[in-house]
Design an enzyme around this catalytic site. Structure first.
Site, mmCIF file in Angstrom:
data_model
loop_
_atom_site.group_PDB
_atom_site.id
_atom_site.type_symbol
_atom_site.label_atom_id
_atom_site.label_comp_id
_atom_site.label_asym_id
_atom_site.label_seq_id
_atom_site.Cartn_x
_atom_site.Cartn_y
_atom_site.Cartn_z
ATOM 1 N N HIS A 38 -15.382 -9.086 -5.656
ATOM 2 C CA HIS A 38 -16.202 -9.598 -4.557
ATOM 3 C C HIS A 38 -17.449 -10.285 -5.110
ATOM 4 C CE1 HIS A 38 -14.338 -7.411 -1.108
ATOM 5 N NE2 HIS A 38 -13.960 -6.575 -2.054
ATOM 6 N N HIS B 271 -9.176 -7.838 -7.232
ATOM 7 C CA HIS B 271 -10.083 -8.928 -6.847
ATOM 8 C C HIS B 271 -11.517 -8.498 -7.074
ATOM 9 C CE1 HIS B 271 -9.170 -6.475 -3.299
ATOM 10 N NE2 HIS B 271 -10.418 -6.686 -2.928
HETATM 11 P P1 AMP Z 1 -11.184 -4.738 -0.629
HETATM 12 O O1 AMP Z 1 -11.586 -3.895 0.574
HETATM 13 O O2 AMP Z 1 -12.080 -4.592 -1.815
HETATM 14 O O3 AMP Z 1 -9.729 -4.550 -0.940
HETATM 15 O O4 AMP Z 1 -11.407 -6.235 -0.168
HETATM 16 C C1 AMP Z 1 -10.492 -6.950 0.566
HETATM 17 C C2 AMP Z 1 -11.226 -8.152 1.121
HETATM 18 O O5 AMP Z 1 -10.278 -9.152 1.404
HETATM 19 C C3 AMP Z 1 -12.014 -7.882 2.408
HETATM 20 O O6 AMP Z 1 -13.365 -8.253 2.202
HETATM 21 C C4 AMP Z 1 -11.316 -8.756 3.444
HETATM 22 O O7 AMP Z 1 -12.218 -9.310 4.362
HETATM 23 C C5 AMP Z 1 -10.664 -9.827 2.580
HETATM 24 N N1 AMP Z 1 -9.443 -10.436 3.075
HETATM 25 C C6 AMP Z 1 -8.332 -9.809 3.532
HETATM 26 N N2 AMP Z 1 -7.372 -10.708 3.826
HETATM 27 C C7 AMP Z 1 -7.878 -11.936 3.531
HETATM 28 C C8 AMP Z 1 -7.377 -13.264 3.609
HETATM 29 N N3 AMP Z 1 -6.157 -13.520 4.073
HETATM 30 N N4 AMP Z 1 -8.187 -14.269 3.223
HETATM 31 C C9 AMP Z 1 -9.437 -14.025 2.763
HETATM 32 N N5 AMP Z 1 -9.959 -12.792 2.654
HETATM 33 C C10 AMP Z 1 -9.208 -11.768 3.041
#
Ligand code: AMP
Ligand code: ZN
Length: 134
Positions: A101, A99
């Site tokens: 950001h 993903h």
């Molecule tokens: P990373 O730490 O780069 O893997 O980012 C994961 C991101 O996903 C974090 O910013 C979380 O807040 C976000 N996140 C986790 N679960 C969900 C969800 N169900 N819906 C939306 N965002 C999420």
């Protein structure tokens, strides 16, 4: 990919606040935002990280990030923008579905993505160029 939350969200099996969708990607609002409007670009196909995602799709993801940054900056009137992508736990990845950001930045928002600057020594430069140089 079974039991991958981002697969389920990207493919519409679990509802999420969607701000953009096309055949390859869904863009959703992050549930734990660093700033107002923090969003995530999710490919609909499962790739754990940048090591797995095909380069063509990674290219499309970055092109979409650039488009989203412009659209979100205009809509949110933010002052700047971070585009960020983490791979593996050591780099801060917590969800193991690739993903990107999208983090709108505002004067005084307190978001901290900085690090203490080191020094590129001559010795490091030499060994790094041996390993990485063209
Ligand atoms: P990373 O730490 O780069 O893997 O980012 C994961 C991101 O996903 C974090 O910013 C979380 O807040 C976000 N996140 C986790 N679960 C969900 C969800 N169900 N819906 C939306 N965002 C999420
Ligand atoms: Zn997945």
């Amino acid at each position: 990919m079974q039991d991958c939350i981002f697969c389920k969200i990207a493919n519409g099996e679990i509802p999420a606040a969607t701000i953009y969708e096309d055949e390859d990607f869904r863009v959703i609002l992050d549930l734990g935002p660093a700033s107002k409007g923090h969003a995530l670009i999710l490919p609909k196909a499962h790739y754990a990280d940048v090591y797995e995602i095909p380069e063509e799709l990674a290219g499309k993801a970055f092109a979409l990030a650039a488009r989203m940054a412009k659209k979100m900056t205009a809509a949110l009137r933010c002052d700047g923008f971070n585009i960020l992508q983490n791979n593996k736990e050591i780099a801060g990845q917590t969800v193991f579905h690739f993903h990107v950001h999208l983090i709108p930045r505002y004067e005084g928002d307190g978001v901290n993505l900085t690090w203490a600057q080191g020094t590129l020594t001559e010795e490091d430069k030499k060994t790094l160029l041996e390993k990485l140089g063209k």
